[in-house]
Design a protein around this motif. Structure first.
Motif, PDB file in Angstrom:
ATOM      1  N   GLU A  30       0.835  -1.204   0.000  1.00 48.81           N
ATOM      2  CA  GLU A  30       0.000   0.000   0.000  1.00 48.81           C
ATOM      3  C   GLU A  30       0.865   1.248   0.000  1.00 48.81           C
ATOM      4  O   GLU A  30       0.501   2.263  -0.584  1.00 48.81           O
ATOM      5  CB  GLU A  30      -0.934   0.001   1.211  1.00 48.81           C
ATOM      6  CG  GLU A  30      -2.105  -0.913   1.033  1.00 48.81           C
ATOM      7  CD  GLU A  30      -3.149  -0.739   2.120  1.00 48.81           C
ATOM      8  OE1 GLU A  30      -3.288   0.380   2.671  1.00 48.81           O
ATOM      9  OE2 GLU A  30      -3.819  -1.737   2.403  1.00 48.81           O
ATOM     10  N   ILE A  51      -7.274   3.200  -3.219  1.00 50.76           N
ATOM     11  CA  ILE A  51      -6.687   2.060  -2.505  1.00 50.76           C
ATOM     12  C   ILE A  51      -7.773   1.121  -2.015  1.00 50.76           C
ATOM     13  O   ILE A  51      -7.632  -0.109  -2.103  1.00 50.76           O
ATOM     14  CB  ILE A  51      -5.781   2.553  -1.352  1.00 50.76           C
ATOM     15  CG1 ILE A  51      -4.499   3.140  -1.950  1.00 50.76           C
ATOM     16  CG2 ILE A  51      -5.460   1.435  -0.378  1.00 50.76           C
ATOM     17  CD1 ILE A  51      -3.589   3.826  -0.967  1.00 50.76           C
ATOM     18  N   ARG A  55      -8.178  -2.812  -3.080  1.00 52.00           N
ATOM     19  CA  ARG A  55      -8.310  -3.919  -2.109  1.00 52.00           C
ATOM     20  C   ARG A  55      -9.528  -4.769  -2.441  1.00 52.00           C
ATOM     21  O   ARG A  55      -9.459  -5.992  -2.447  1.00 52.00           O
ATOM     22  CB  ARG A  55      -8.456  -3.366  -0.688  1.00 52.00           C
ATOM     23  CG  ARG A  55      -7.162  -3.184   0.014  1.00 52.00           C
ATOM     24  CD  ARG A  55      -7.411  -2.991   1.511  1.00 52.00           C
ATOM     25  NE  ARG A  55      -6.598  -1.882   1.963  1.00 52.00           N
ATOM     26  CZ  ARG A  55      -7.056  -0.737   2.453  1.00 52.00           C
ATOM     27  NH1 ARG A  55      -8.335  -0.525   2.608  1.00 52.00           N
ATOM     28  NH2 ARG A  55      -6.220   0.203   2.821  1.00 52.00           N
TER      29      ARG A  55
END
Length: 161
Positions: A30, A51, A55
């Motif tokens: 990340e 992000i 995921r």
């Protein structure tokens, strides 16, 4: 990692497509993705949203990244668990993911790799003084990230041969 800000900021929709390709190339942390998005001029809120979407879509997985990183560095660079753990911690990977990744390295293979590494180093050491010889051998192996107690134990065995 270099921080280079592009001349014109990338729009969030284009950034999502580009970062998906970036993540598809190899496993990414990340932290790497956050830095890349920041370099592209995205705001913190946009980065967090992207992000989260990565995921959910399976492009980002901390456990998968940690396992891939640990296995790769052990097999290709011959790094020990101490160095791998330090590098993963620097990538902001959780302790649980690091622990799981290190458990994936088989103990027998780990010890064999350390022994081979130390045998090779011992063959090229041009030191006649046994104290200096063992010091150089131990420094080399611990510098590669192997546990000092394991290194000392094996060094004693190798020098008795």
């Amino acid at each position: 990692m270099k921080r280079v800000i592009q001349k014109e900021p990338v729009k969030a929709a284009e950034a999502l497509t580009r970062i998906q390709q970036f993540c598809a190339f190899r496993e990414r942390s990340e932290r790497e993705v956050t830095i890349k998005l920041s370099n592209w001029g995205l705001t913190k809120e946009e980065s967090v949203q992207i992000i989260q979407r990565l995921r959910e879509a399976g492009f980002l997985n901390e456990n998968r990244f940690a396992g891939s990183f640990a296995g790769g560095k052990f097999r290709t660079r011959k790094w020990g668990k101490v160095k791998i753990k330090a590098m993963l911690s620097g990538s902001m990977v959780s302790e649980e993911a690091i622990s799981n990744a290190l458990k994936q390295i088989p103990d027998k293979e780990y010890q064999q790799e350390l022994e081979q590494l130390m045998i090779k180093k011992l063959a090229v050491l041009n030191e006649s003084d046994p104290t200096k010889r063992i010091g150089k051998l131990v420094r080399y192996a611990t510098g590669k990230g192997y546990e000092p107690d394991l290194v000392w134990k094996l060094a004693g065995k190798l020098l008795q041969r």
